[in-house]
Design a protein around this motif. Structure first.
Motif, PDB file in Angstrom:
ATOM      1  N   MET A  78      38.298  25.766  35.025  1.00 30.26           N
ATOM      2  CA  MET A  78      37.962  27.177  34.805  1.00 30.26           C
ATOM      3  C   MET A  78      38.714  28.056  35.803  1.00 30.26           C
ATOM      4  SD  MET A  78      34.054  27.096  36.350  1.00 30.26           S
ATOM      5  CE  MET A  78      33.604  25.641  35.412  1.00 30.26           C
ATOM      6  N   ARG A  79      38.844  29.329  35.450  1.00 28.78           N
ATOM      7  CA  ARG A  79      39.483  30.295  36.353  1.00 28.78           C
ATOM      8  C   ARG A  79      38.473  30.788  37.385  1.00 28.78           C
ATOM      9  NH1 ARG A  79      43.875  33.924  34.935  1.00 28.78           N
ATOM     10  NH2 ARG A  79      45.170  33.031  33.282  1.00 28.78           N
ATOM     11  N   TRP A  80      38.989  31.168  38.549  1.00 35.59           N
ATOM     12  CA  TRP A  80      38.141  31.808  39.551  1.00 35.59           C
ATOM     13  C   TRP A  80      37.773  33.229  39.107  1.00 35.59           C
ATOM     14  CZ3 TRP A  80      35.854  29.704  43.721  1.00 35.59           C
ATOM     15  CH2 TRP A  80      36.351  28.502  44.224  1.00 35.59           C
ATOM     16  N   VAL A  81      38.780  33.994  38.658  1.00 33.57           N
ATOM     17  CA  VAL A  81      38.527  35.401  38.335  1.00 33.57           C
ATOM     18  C   VAL A  81      39.062  35.728  36.943  1.00 33.57           C
ATOM     19  CG1 VAL A  81      38.628  36.077  40.763  1.00 33.57           C
ATOM     20  CG2 VAL A  81      40.688  36.264  39.362  1.00 33.57           C
ATOM     21  N   GLN A  82      38.457  36.729  36.315  1.00 31.22           N
ATOM     22  CA  GLN A  82      38.915  37.166  34.998  1.00 31.22           C
ATOM     23  C   GLN A  82      39.545  38.553  35.035  1.00 31.22           C
ATOM     24  OE1 GLN A  82      35.875  38.445  32.153  1.00 31.22           O
ATOM     25  NE2 GLN A  82      34.299  37.943  33.663  1.00 31.22           N
ATOM     26  N   GLU A  83      39.330  39.288  36.129  1.00 30.36           N
ATOM     27  CA  GLU A  83      39.894  40.632  36.224  1.00 30.36           C
ATOM     28  C   GLU A  83      40.049  41.017  37.694  1.00 30.36           C
ATOM     29  OE1 GLU A  83      38.661  45.276  35.182  1.00 30.36           O
ATOM     30  OE2 GLU A  83      37.537  43.629  34.287  1.00 30.36           O
ATOM     31  N   ILE A  84      41.122  41.745  37.989  1.00 33.34           N
ATOM     32  CA  ILE A  84      41.306  42.309  39.326  1.00 33.34           C
ATOM     33  C   ILE A  84      41.646  43.793  39.184  1.00 33.34           C
ATOM     34  CG2 ILE A  84      42.026  40.152  40.421  1.00 33.34           C
ATOM     35  CD1 ILE A  84      44.925  41.035  40.146  1.00 33.34           C
ATOM     36  N   GLN A  85      41.215  44.560  40.163  1.00 35.12           N
ATOM     37  CA  GLN A  85      41.524  45.992  40.177  1.00 35.12           C
ATOM     38  C   GLN A  85      42.042  46.362  41.555  1.00 35.12           C
ATOM     39  OE1 GLN A  85      38.339  48.546  38.840  1.00 35.12           O
ATOM     40  NE2 GLN A  85      37.938  47.340  36.993  1.00 35.12           N
ATOM     41  N   PHE A  86      42.970  47.319  41.574  1.00 37.85           N
ATOM     42  CA  PHE A  86      43.539  47.786  42.836  1.00 37.85           C
ATOM     43  C   PHE A  86      43.113  49.232  43.082  1.00 37.85           C
ATOM     44  CE2 PHE A  86      46.368  44.487  41.310  1.00 37.85           C
ATOM     45  CZ  PHE A  86      46.599  43.723  42.450  1.00 37.85           C
ATOM     46  N   LEU A  87      42.514  49.475  44.230  1.00 37.05           N
ATOM     47  CA  LEU A  87      42.126  50.821  44.649  1.00 37.05           C
ATOM     48  C   LEU A  87      42.952  51.163  45.874  1.00 37.05           C
ATOM     49  CD1 LEU A  87      38.278  50.220  44.276  1.00 37.05           C
ATOM     50  CD2 LEU A  87      39.790  51.315  42.620  1.00 37.05           C
ATOM     51  N   ASP A  88      44.233  51.449  45.644  1.00 37.10           N
ATOM     52  CA  ASP A  88      45.189  51.603  46.743  1.00 37.10           C
ATOM     53  C   ASP A  88      44.760  52.647  47.762  1.00 37.10           C
ATOM     54  OD1 ASP A  88      46.833  49.656  45.763  1.00 37.10           O
ATOM     55  OD2 ASP A  88      48.101  51.020  44.626  1.00 37.10           O
ATOM     56  N   SER A  89      44.221  53.750  47.298  1.00 41.96           N
ATOM     57  CA  SER A  89      43.872  54.828  48.217  1.00 41.96           C
ATOM     58  C   SER A  89      42.766  54.422  49.186  1.00 41.96           C
ATOM     59  CB  SER A  89      43.423  56.071  47.435  1.00 41.96           C
ATOM     60  OG  SER A  89      42.260  55.782  46.664  1.00 41.96           O
ATOM     61  N   GLN A  90      41.974  53.417  48.798  1.00 37.69           N
ATOM     62  CA  GLN A  90      40.872  52.966  49.644  1.00 37.69           C
ATOM     63  C   GLN A  90      41.181  51.662  50.366  1.00 37.69           C
ATOM     64  OE1 GLN A  90      37.212  52.864  47.313  1.00 37.69           O
ATOM     65  NE2 GLN A  90      38.001  54.477  45.989  1.00 37.69           N
ATOM     66  N   GLY A  91      42.369  51.108  50.160  1.00 42.30           N
ATOM     67  CA  GLY A  91      42.700  49.827  50.783  1.00 42.30           C
ATOM     68  C   GLY A  91      41.754  48.731  50.332  1.00 42.30           C
ATOM     69  N   THR A  92      41.399  48.738  49.049  1.00 39.04           N
ATOM     70  CA  THR A  92      40.388  47.824  48.524  1.00 39.04           C
ATOM     71  C   THR A  92      40.832  47.251  47.182  1.00 39.04           C
ATOM     72  OG1 THR A  92      38.611  49.086  49.582  1.00 39.04           O
ATOM     73  CG2 THR A  92      37.971  47.645  47.779  1.00 39.04           C
ATOM     74  N   ILE A  93      40.442  46.017  46.927  1.00 33.47           N
ATOM     75  CA  ILE A  93      40.643  45.426  45.608  1.00 33.47           C
ATOM     76  C   ILE A  93      39.267  45.063  45.046  1.00 33.47           C
ATOM     77  CG2 ILE A  93      42.982  44.580  46.027  1.00 33.47           C
ATOM     78  CD1 ILE A  93      40.125  42.101  46.017  1.00 33.47           C
ATOM     79  N   GLY A  94      39.211  44.876  43.728  1.00 32.31           N
ATOM     80  CA  GLY A  94      37.963  44.481  43.088  1.00 32.31           C
ATOM     81  C   GLY A  94      38.159  43.183  42.341  1.00 32.31           C
ATOM     82  N   ILE A  95      37.174  42.291  42.439  1.00 25.86           N
ATOM     83  CA  ILE A  95      37.216  40.991  41.766  1.00 25.86           C
ATOM     84  C   ILE A  95      36.080  40.907  40.749  1.00 25.86           C
ATOM     85  CG2 ILE A  95      36.756  38.522  42.052  1.00 25.86           C
ATOM     86  CD1 ILE A  95      38.136  38.554  44.668  1.00 25.86           C
ATOM     87  N   ARG A  96      36.425  40.499  39.551  1.00 22.87           N
ATOM     88  CA  ARG A  96      35.401  40.157  38.567  1.00 22.87           C
ATOM     89  C   ARG A  96      35.519  38.650  38.342  1.00 22.87           C
ATOM     90  NH1 ARG A  96      33.181  43.926  35.558  1.00 22.87           N
ATOM     91  NH2 ARG A  96      35.070  45.203  35.474  1.00 22.87           N
ATOM     92  N   PHE A  97      34.541  37.899  38.825  1.00 22.67           N
ATOM     93  CA  PHE A  97      34.586  36.450  38.679  1.00 22.67           C
ATOM     94  C   PHE A  97      34.491  36.056  37.208  1.00 22.67           C
ATOM     95  CE2 PHE A  97      33.102  36.583  43.158  1.00 22.67           C
ATOM     96  CZ  PHE A  97      34.010  35.699  43.708  1.00 22.67           C
ATOM     97  N   SER A  98      35.051  34.894  36.882  1.00 25.44           N
ATOM     98  CA  SER A  98      34.942  34.411  35.512  1.00 25.44           C
ATOM     99  C   SER A  98      33.507  33.976  35.233  1.00 25.44           C
ATOM    100  CB  SER A  98      35.897  33.236  35.281  1.00 25.44           C
ATOM    101  OG  SER A  98      35.455  32.085  35.969  1.00 25.44           O
ATOM    102  N   LYS A  99      33.106  34.088  34.003  1.00 28.21           N
ATOM    103  CA  LYS A  99      31.729  33.753  33.622  1.00 28.21           C
ATOM    104  C   LYS A  99      31.366  32.293  33.929  1.00 28.21           C
ATOM    105  CE  LYS A  99      28.436  34.316  29.809  1.00 28.21           C
ATOM    106  NZ  LYS A  99      28.257  34.842  28.440  1.00 28.21           N
ATOM    107  N   PRO A 100      32.255  31.322  33.650  1.00 31.59           N
ATOM    108  CA  PRO A 100      31.876  29.915  33.900  1.00 31.59           C
ATOM    109  C   PRO A 100      31.637  29.590  35.381  1.00 31.59           C
ATOM    110  CG  PRO A 100      33.718  30.035  32.366  1.00 31.59           C
ATOM    111  CD  PRO A 100      33.544  31.411  32.935  1.00 31.59           C
ATOM    112  N   ILE A 101      32.310  30.301  36.309  1.00 26.10           N
ATOM    113  CA  ILE A 101      32.178  29.955  37.727  1.00 26.10           C
ATOM    114  C   ILE A 101      30.904  30.518  38.348  1.00 26.10           C
ATOM    115  CG2 ILE A 101      33.405  31.945  38.729  1.00 26.10           C
ATOM    116  CD1 ILE A 101      33.841  28.318  39.870  1.00 26.10           C
ATOM    117  N   LEU A 102      30.338  31.571  37.760  1.00 28.41           N
ATOM    118  CA  LEU A 102      29.202  32.263  38.369  1.00 28.41           C
ATOM    119  C   LEU A 102      28.007  31.367  38.697  1.00 28.41           C
ATOM    120  CD1 LEU A 102      29.042  35.757  36.623  1.00 28.41           C
ATOM    121  CD2 LEU A 102      29.642  35.239  38.992  1.00 28.41           C
ATOM    122  N   PRO A 103      27.611  30.440  37.818  1.00 28.29           N
ATOM    123  CA  PRO A 103      26.441  29.607  38.156  1.00 28.29           C
ATOM    124  C   PRO A 103      26.626  28.756  39.415  1.00 28.29           C
ATOM    125  CG  PRO A 103      26.960  29.443  35.822  1.00 28.29           C
ATOM    126  CD  PRO A 103      28.101  30.149  36.467  1.00 28.29           C
TER     127      PRO A 103
END
Length: 295
Positions: free
Chosen positions: A90-115
């Motif tokens: 399974m994948r670790w993540v299904q989506e990533i987002q970049f918030l350059d102005s805040q020096g932050t990234i966002g991770i959306r974990f894949s559904k199978p890994i969450l449990p």
């Protein structure tokens, strides 16, 4: 639950995957944000900031670059779990987002890994995120987790074959001498220097071939003579200096070190230099220990 606490299922600890130290720090920082006492869905986006990576030991001058490069690589990473005699990829993540102005990234974990990283009630391992802050070897972080899993026992025997599989070495380091030097010795040296554990190991042979590694470990002793403690200088790694400097500058006890309206960033840089000085480091030792530093 402490926001500094990492909780993983034992299946993830023993899974087969390969992540760099930076990639692991990103995953671990995001896991810390997952509520452990409630059901969650894969709709949640977990932010990880440059500042958090600095607290985990990534150098402040390269933290944002490492964050962006690490999350891009992480998007393509997978993990192989063995569950009830089935091998599941399974994948670790299904989506990533970049918030350059805040020096932050966002991770959306894949559904199978969450449990395996949330709402755990049995067969899990936990440790403090600060335990691995100074370890800059991806193998070191993995082996630390494998040992912490057996913390109550203080010993763990692992076959060389299984270690190679868990670390996804493939054809890398085919000679045991190279595997020992590049993987085991590097990991043990860094664990001994930067983590709360004191580790040693011995090689076990089947015939003439080394087939197993027996690790023995314990928590580092805290019973140090007070006078010696006052005179002792701790040689901190750059990763530790970055992490603790960023934390110490926010304590009210050290606000007097700032001149005028100096920012936290300027004060942090000043404290980092003081941590490298034997005479000036002493004033920070009690506070370092409160922040998780283990001598």
């Amino acid at each position: 639950m402490d926001k500094n606490q990492i909780v993983k299922s034992n299946q993830v600890i023993e899974a087969s995957y390969q992540l760099s130290a930076v990639e692991q720090r990103i995953v671990l920082a995001a896991i810390c944000r997952i509520p452990k006492s409630q059901e969650i869905t894969d709709d949640e986006l977990y932010p990880v900031s440059v500042h958090e990576l600095e607290l985990l030991g990534v150098h402040e001058k390269t933290a944002y670059r490492d964050l962006k490069e690490g999350i891009n690589r992480l998007y393509d990473r997978s993990i192989n779990l063995t569950i009830e005699n089935k091998s599941i990829k399974m994948r670790w993540v299904q989506e990533i987002q970049f918030l350059d102005s805040q020096g932050t990234i966002g991770i959306r974990f894949s559904k199978p890994i969450l449990p395996f990283i949330s709402n755990l009630s049995r067969e899990f391992t936990k440790y403090a995120l600060s335990d691995i802050a100074g370890i800059n070897s991806g193998y070191g972080i993995r082996i630390y987790e494998l040992l912490v899993q057996y913390k109550s026992i203080g010993k763990r025997e692992l076959s060389v074959e299984n270690m190679r599989k868990m670390l996804e070495l493939g054809t890398k380091y085919p000679l045991f001498a190279d595997f020992k030097k590049r993987v085991i010795d590097t990991a043990v040296d860094q664990i001994n220097e930067y983590s709360p554990l004191e580790v040693k190991y011995e090689q076990k042979k089947t015939g003439r071939k080394v087939t197993h590694i027996l690790f023995s470990f314990k928590e580092k002793s805290k019973s140090i003579n007070h006078q010696n403690e006052q005179d002792k200088f701790y040689k901190l790694s750059d990763a530790q200096i970055n992490m603790y400097g960023n934390q110490l500058c926010q304590l009210p006890e050290f606000s007097q070190l700032a001149f005028g309206n100096e920012s936290y960033e300027v004060l942090a840089s000043k404290i980092k230099e003081m941590l490298r000085d034997p005479a000036q480091q002493k004033q920070f030792i009690p506070h370092l220990k409160n922040l998780g530093f283990k001598s």
